[in-house]
Design an enzyme around this catalytic site. Sequence first.
Site, mmCIF file in Angstrom:
data_model
loop_
_atom_site.group_PDB
_atom_site.id
_atom_site.type_symbol
_atom_site.label_atom_id
_atom_site.label_comp_id
_atom_site.label_asym_id
_atom_site.label_seq_id
_atom_site.Cartn_x
_atom_site.Cartn_y
_atom_site.Cartn_z
ATOM 1 N N HIS A 154 0.820 -1.223 0.000
ATOM 2 C CA HIS A 154 0.000 0.000 0.000
ATOM 3 C C HIS A 154 0.852 1.270 0.000
ATOM 4 O O HIS A 154 0.335 2.359 -0.252
ATOM 5 C CB HIS A 154 -0.917 0.045 1.230
ATOM 6 C CG HIS A 154 -1.973 -1.017 1.241
ATOM 7 N ND1 HIS A 154 -2.822 -1.219 0.172
ATOM 8 C CD2 HIS A 154 -2.317 -1.941 2.176
ATOM 9 C CE1 HIS A 154 -3.650 -2.222 0.470
ATOM 10 N NE2 HIS A 154 -3.359 -2.677 1.667
ATOM 11 N N ASP A 194 -2.396 -10.606 -2.106
ATOM 12 C CA ASP A 194 -2.975 -10.045 -0.876
ATOM 13 C C ASP A 194 -4.438 -9.688 -1.181
ATOM 14 O O ASP A 194 -4.755 -9.292 -2.299
ATOM 15 C CB ASP A 194 -2.179 -8.796 -0.471
ATOM 16 C CG ASP A 194 -2.626 -8.211 0.862
ATOM 17 O OD1 ASP A 194 -1.930 -8.417 1.859
ATOM 18 O OD2 ASP A 194 -3.682 -7.519 0.890
ATOM 19 N N HIS A 196 -6.095 -7.228 -0.469
ATOM 20 C CA HIS A 196 -6.271 -5.808 -0.780
ATOM 21 C C HIS A 196 -5.523 -5.431 -2.061
ATOM 22 O O HIS A 196 -4.514 -6.051 -2.397
ATOM 23 C CB HIS A 196 -5.736 -4.948 0.373
ATOM 24 C CG HIS A 196 -6.376 -5.229 1.692
ATOM 25 N ND1 HIS A 196 -5.789 -6.029 2.653
ATOM 26 C CD2 HIS A 196 -7.555 -4.818 2.202
ATOM 27 C CE1 HIS A 196 -6.582 -6.106 3.706
ATOM 28 N NE2 HIS A 196 -7.669 -5.380 3.467
ATOM 29 N N ASP A 287 -4.067 -12.621 3.573
ATOM 30 C CA ASP A 287 -5.340 -12.187 4.151
ATOM 31 C C ASP A 287 -6.547 -12.535 3.288
ATOM 32 O O ASP A 287 -7.677 -12.202 3.640
ATOM 33 C CB ASP A 287 -5.326 -10.694 4.514
ATOM 34 C CG ASP A 287 -4.684 -9.829 3.464
ATOM 35 O OD1 ASP A 287 -4.423 -10.332 2.352
ATOM 36 O OD2 ASP A 287 -4.436 -8.632 3.734
HETATM 37 C C1 X5A Z 1 -1.111 -4.962 4.034
HETATM 38 C C2 X5A Z 1 -2.555 -4.996 4.370
HETATM 39 C C3 X5A Z 1 -4.498 -3.773 5.070
HETATM 40 C C4 X5A Z 1 -4.883 -2.422 5.533
HETATM 41 C C5 X5A Z 1 -6.328 -2.406 5.996
HETATM 42 C C6 X5A Z 1 -6.673 -1.085 6.616
HETATM 43 N N1 X5A Z 1 -3.102 -3.834 4.718
HETATM 44 N N2 X5A Z 1 -8.045 -1.069 7.068
HETATM 45 O O1 X5A Z 1 -3.171 -6.040 4.348
HETATM 46 ZN ZN ZN Z 2 -3.996 -6.957 2.746
#
Ligand code: X5A
Ligand code: ZN
Length: 647
Positions: A154, A194, A196, A287
Amino acid sequence: MAMAGESSNNNYRDCDGKSHRKVGLVYDETMCKHDTPNGEDHPECPDRIRVIWEKLQLAGVSQRCVVFGGSKAEDKHLQLVHTKDHVSVVKSLSTKKKDYRRNRIASQWNSIYLNGSSSEAAFLAAGSVVELAEKVAEGELDCGYAIVRPPGHHAEPDEAMGFCLFNNVAVAASYLLDERPELGVKKILIVDWDVHHGNGTQKMFWKDPRVLFFSVHRHEHGGFYPAGDDGDYNMVGEGPGEGFNINVPWEQGRCGDADYLAAWDHILIPVAKEFNPDIILLSAGFDAAIGDPLGGCRVTPYGYSVMLKKLMEFAKGKIVLALEGGYNLDSIAKSSLACVQVLLEDKPIQGSSEAYPFESTWRVIQAVRKKLSAYWPSLADVLSSKLIDQKTPTPIIVFSSSDSETEDYADDILDQMSRLNIENHHVDTVSTSWRRDLSKVDVWYASFGSNMWKPRFLCYIQGGQVEGMKKVCVGSMDKTPPKQIMWESFPHRLFFGRESSVTWGVGGVAFINPLTNLNDQTHMCLYRITLEQFNDVLFQENGLKVDSDSPLFGLDTLQLVEKKGSIPLASGGWYGNIVCLGKECDIPILTMTCTLSAVEKFKSGEIPLRPPSEAYANTMIRGLVEGGRLSEEEAKAYIHNAASKPL
Ligand code: X5A
Ligand code: ZN
């Protein structure tokens, strides 16, 4: 002897004579020192890398790898993808003596905490991925796994976000391309599995055709973190990089092996063949694993191992995994072990996944193929209907909404909604069988919006239409009127948000903050109805059909909400978050509102706070007055106050 260039030429013989690939592992306890400043719990916790390391040791696989401690990234390498400013801000964190100074910096970023060791850990995380990638590119190792934190994908050129300080994988990719041309790495495939979107990595190589960035993530039309359009499939890159950015944005949670493997087989693998990378860097967040508290997806260790195995067919097996997210300690340890076993190539992969991809998965895959076929001819063919007919019907109707972060999926909900239940679809009687069970259980439905006005609420039970209603309500399948009605106040904040709604036009609709706040008071009208009727109200409030084959809110979920206080349902609509306000006559008091993450978006202004339209306000005022709760003046003041106070 193996021919030069064959993946077997580095085969490594350990003491018992077994031959396997030379796999590098980076683990450094120092990265555990990055933690929340006051010891608060956080999903991105030091134990994440510890449990992975312990699992690999207990399984006896770390002993068969080449293990490295971390090494710190050099400023000039970090500056290949980050601004000078960003690198020096992160560096300066360690010299700040006081937590409040770091907290100030952290608060200017999104989802970041910092302590006195954060800087050191960030330099180590990035440097470790660089070192491992270098060794694999040089041929000293066949492949490897950097067990690092903080994660990286991110992090943007000038900004930390989403638990990430430096973009570890992007730094390593740029290092190979720009600093080590003699290694001959000209094309890098970055795969980001991931859950996200890898927004930072996407930005860093947006115009760069040397890096093919592929990210598969939960997106929900921009409602899932990191919210917005960046993760959409039409974000394909620009200039010389056009076509070298591929996003596979899931429309819903609960995606599992079948969905991921379909994206592999029908997008990633054909494109990887055409691109023919010299090395693969894998942003290996875990995740999307089953059991993850943030992801809400269902990838198994077996699923991860198959995805990885398929990638090892490219770049002569030169692949570097770098840990990103992953917040269920057990899931990330098991998934990591499965991956290292694949890297070691020491046993065939065991396991199976029988479920089909979701209907929405095929929709996404087809859209991605269509968009990217301009750049990758292998995506041009239309998928056969024989293939895409193999799908899992969505157990509940999933609606598009920005309000959909799955915060706390308990396994029993997952199972209740899992695709294995779908076999029930073939049994005709099942569409009514859940009703039989839930019709025996009573709940209080606590209404704080326009349904406080009884004639309006009755439409949701008995069907019909009263003034202010755009169309005729079908009502519940069980049209028995509420057994009891009473009024009560609860310590929750009432507020109004959104630009407009279908029913009420321009203006906000009512929500309560799921969290209790003793300084707030919300008046609610409680209707004693059955759990079956409650589901029908929930369906109608979220624009769904009432003849669903499965309830949105069953007995397991009821038990869970009584325990937890608040739970978001599946892919949740605006009112997909159920809150248990307590009990009355031993019957749980339930209400429906938005998720905590939506509350955050209302707070930040991402979703606007708006006062209700006059018609909407009047309906609520009428409810409060006719219910004998407040005088007209009091009711007006109450609504006005809730609508004008900042959140
Ligand atoms: C690296 C990662 C997730 C951030 C979530 C914030 N970040 N709500 O999995
Ligand atoms: Zn993530």
